[in-house]
Design a protein around this motif. Structure first.
Motif, PDB file in Angstrom:
ATOM      1  N   LYS A  13       7.385  -1.533   1.710  1.00 40.17           N
ATOM      2  CA  LYS A  13       7.970  -1.734   0.386  1.00 40.17           C
ATOM      3  C   LYS A  13       9.417  -2.212   0.489  1.00 40.17           C
ATOM      4  CE  LYS A  13       7.465   1.186  -3.025  1.00 40.17           C
ATOM      5  NZ  LYS A  13       7.288   2.420  -3.826  1.00 40.17           N
ATOM      6  N   PHE A  14      10.164  -1.657   1.428  1.00 37.65           N
ATOM      7  CA  PHE A  14      11.550  -2.071   1.612  1.00 37.65           C
ATOM      8  C   PHE A  14      11.623  -3.534   2.058  1.00 37.65           C
ATOM      9  CE2 PHE A  14      15.493  -2.459   4.057  1.00 37.65           C
ATOM     10  CZ  PHE A  14      16.401  -2.097   3.081  1.00 37.65           C
ATOM     11  N   MET A  15      10.786  -3.899   3.009  1.00 38.91           N
ATOM     12  CA  MET A  15      10.765  -5.297   3.485  1.00 38.91           C
ATOM     13  C   MET A  15      10.319  -6.230   2.364  1.00 38.91           C
ATOM     14  SD  MET A  15      12.029  -5.140   6.414  1.00 38.91           S
ATOM     15  CE  MET A  15      11.816  -6.848   6.825  1.00 38.91           C
ATOM     16  N   TRP A  16       9.330  -5.794   1.580  1.00 39.74           N
ATOM     17  CA  TRP A  16       8.877  -6.595   0.434  1.00 39.74           C
ATOM     18  C   TRP A  16      10.027  -6.813  -0.539  1.00 39.74           C
ATOM     19  CZ3 TRP A  16       9.126  -4.692  -4.558  1.00 39.74           C
ATOM     20  CH2 TRP A  16       8.657  -5.566  -5.536  1.00 39.74           C
ATOM     21  N   LYS A  17      10.785  -5.753  -0.831  1.00 41.77           N
ATOM     22  CA  LYS A  17      11.900  -5.856  -1.772  1.00 41.77           C
ATOM     23  C   LYS A  17      12.911  -6.885  -1.284  1.00 41.77           C
ATOM     24  CE  LYS A  17      15.343  -2.924  -1.983  1.00 41.77           C
ATOM     25  NZ  LYS A  17      16.230  -1.792  -2.203  1.00 41.77           N
ATOM     26  N   LEU A  18      13.290  -6.823  -0.019  1.00 43.14           N
ATOM     27  CA  LEU A  18      14.259  -7.768   0.521  1.00 43.14           C
ATOM     28  C   LEU A  18      13.748  -9.207   0.427  1.00 43.14           C
ATOM     29  CD1 LEU A  18      15.550  -5.864   3.683  1.00 43.14           C
ATOM     30  CD2 LEU A  18      16.639  -6.066   1.446  1.00 43.14           C
ATOM     31  N   TYR A  28       7.100   2.523  -9.237  1.00 37.19           N
ATOM     32  CA  TYR A  28       5.677   2.220  -9.344  1.00 37.19           C
ATOM     33  C   TYR A  28       4.929   2.665  -8.107  1.00 37.19           C
ATOM     34  CZ  TYR A  28       1.652  -0.246 -11.165  1.00 37.19           C
ATOM     35  OH  TYR A  28       0.428  -0.541 -11.692  1.00 37.19           O
ATOM     36  N   ILE A  29       3.844   3.383  -8.325  1.00 37.21           N
ATOM     37  CA  ILE A  29       2.969   3.799  -7.230  1.00 37.21           C
ATOM     38  C   ILE A  29       1.646   3.063  -7.391  1.00 37.21           C
ATOM     39  CG2 ILE A  29       1.728   5.731  -6.196  1.00 37.21           C
ATOM     40  CD1 ILE A  29       4.040   7.511  -7.000  1.00 37.21           C
ATOM     41  N   ILE A  30       1.216   2.430  -6.346  1.00 38.55           N
ATOM     42  CA  ILE A  30      -0.015   1.636  -6.371  1.00 38.55           C
ATOM     43  C   ILE A  30      -1.212   2.565  -6.387  1.00 38.55           C
ATOM     44  CG2 ILE A  30      -1.382  -0.075  -5.120  1.00 38.55           C
ATOM     45  CD1 ILE A  30       1.298  -0.928  -3.782  1.00 38.55           C
ATOM     46  N   ILE A  31      -2.147   2.295  -7.303  1.00 39.41           N
ATOM     47  CA  ILE A  31      -3.403   3.033  -7.301  1.00 39.41           C
ATOM     48  C   ILE A  31      -4.480   2.136  -6.698  1.00 39.41           C
ATOM     49  CG2 ILE A  31      -2.843   4.594  -9.179  1.00 39.41           C
ATOM     50  CD1 ILE A  31      -4.275   2.757 -11.091  1.00 39.41           C
ATOM     51  N   ASP A  32      -5.468   2.746  -6.108  1.00 40.55           N
ATOM     52  CA  ASP A  32      -6.467   2.001  -5.345  1.00 40.55           C
ATOM     53  C   ASP A  32      -7.162   0.910  -6.141  1.00 40.55           C
ATOM     54  OD1 ASP A  32      -5.915   3.465  -3.092  1.00 40.55           O
ATOM     55  OD2 ASP A  32      -7.510   4.917  -3.444  1.00 40.55           O
ATOM     56  N   ASN A  65       0.810  -1.228   0.000  1.00 46.38           N
ATOM     57  CA  ASN A  65       0.000   0.000   0.000  1.00 46.38           C
ATOM     58  C   ASN A  65       0.841   1.275   0.000  1.00 46.38           C
ATOM     59  OD1 ASN A  65      -2.574  -1.231  -0.003  1.00 46.38           O
ATOM     60  ND2 ASN A  65      -2.330  -1.674   2.176  1.00 46.38           N
ATOM     61  N   ASN A  66       1.930   1.276  -0.739  1.00 45.11           N
ATOM     62  CA  ASN A  66       2.825   2.433  -0.872  1.00 45.11           C
ATOM     63  C   ASN A  66       3.523   2.838   0.426  1.00 45.11           C
ATOM     64  OD1 ASN A  66       2.374   2.795  -3.660  1.00 45.11           O
ATOM     65  ND2 ASN A  66       0.489   3.915  -3.230  1.00 45.11           N
ATOM     66  N   ASP A  67       3.442   2.020   1.459  1.00 50.58           N
ATOM     67  CA  ASP A  67       4.163   2.296   2.701  1.00 50.58           C
ATOM     68  C   ASP A  67       5.649   1.989   2.467  1.00 50.58           C
ATOM     69  OD1 ASP A  67       5.348   0.954   5.362  1.00 50.58           O
ATOM     70  OD2 ASP A  67       3.906   2.520   5.906  1.00 50.58           O
ATOM     71  N   GLN A  68       6.516   2.987   2.674  1.00 45.58           N
ATOM     72  CA  GLN A  68       7.934   2.841   2.331  1.00 45.58           C
ATOM     73  C   GLN A  68       8.625   1.733   3.129  1.00 45.58           C
ATOM     74  OE1 GLN A  68       9.495   4.281  -0.288  1.00 45.58           O
ATOM     75  NE2 GLN A  68       7.415   4.944  -0.730  1.00 45.58           N
TER      76      GLN A  68
END
Length: 97
Positions: free
Chosen positions: A27-32, A65-69, A21-24
């Protein structure tokens, strides 16, 4: 051409990204996690460029990429009162017969 198993893997990476949900921080944890899972997955497969392409997808999503609703699945809808087949089957029959 990607195999079904590889496509499912890439879809799971994308779905994980949408859950951030665009939470930085998320997103970082997802990337790892996505990079780690990709490396583990590609160890078990013959490498035909899949790992490189998956890593490019991960980095592109992370940086650009920015997630849209509308992309986020909303499970709060109430269960439908009718079976989807009741609606779809007549349409398909009319269209193709």
């Amino acid at each position: 051409m990607l195999m079904n198993e590889e496509l499912e893997f890439l879809v799971s990476i994308y779905e994980g990204f949408l859950k951030t949900n665009n939470d930085q921080t998320q997103k970082f944890m997802w990337k790892l996690n996505a990079i780690t899972n990709t490396m583990k997955y590609s160890n078990d497969q013959s490498d035909d460029g899949f790992c490189e392409n998956a890593l490019r997808m991960i980095m592109s999503l992370f940086h650009n990429y920015i997630i849209i609703d509308s992309e986020i699945e909303n499970n709060s809808f109430q269960e439908s009162e009718f079976d989807d087949r009741e609606v779809i089957l007549p349409i398909l029959i009319e269209e193709f017969i």
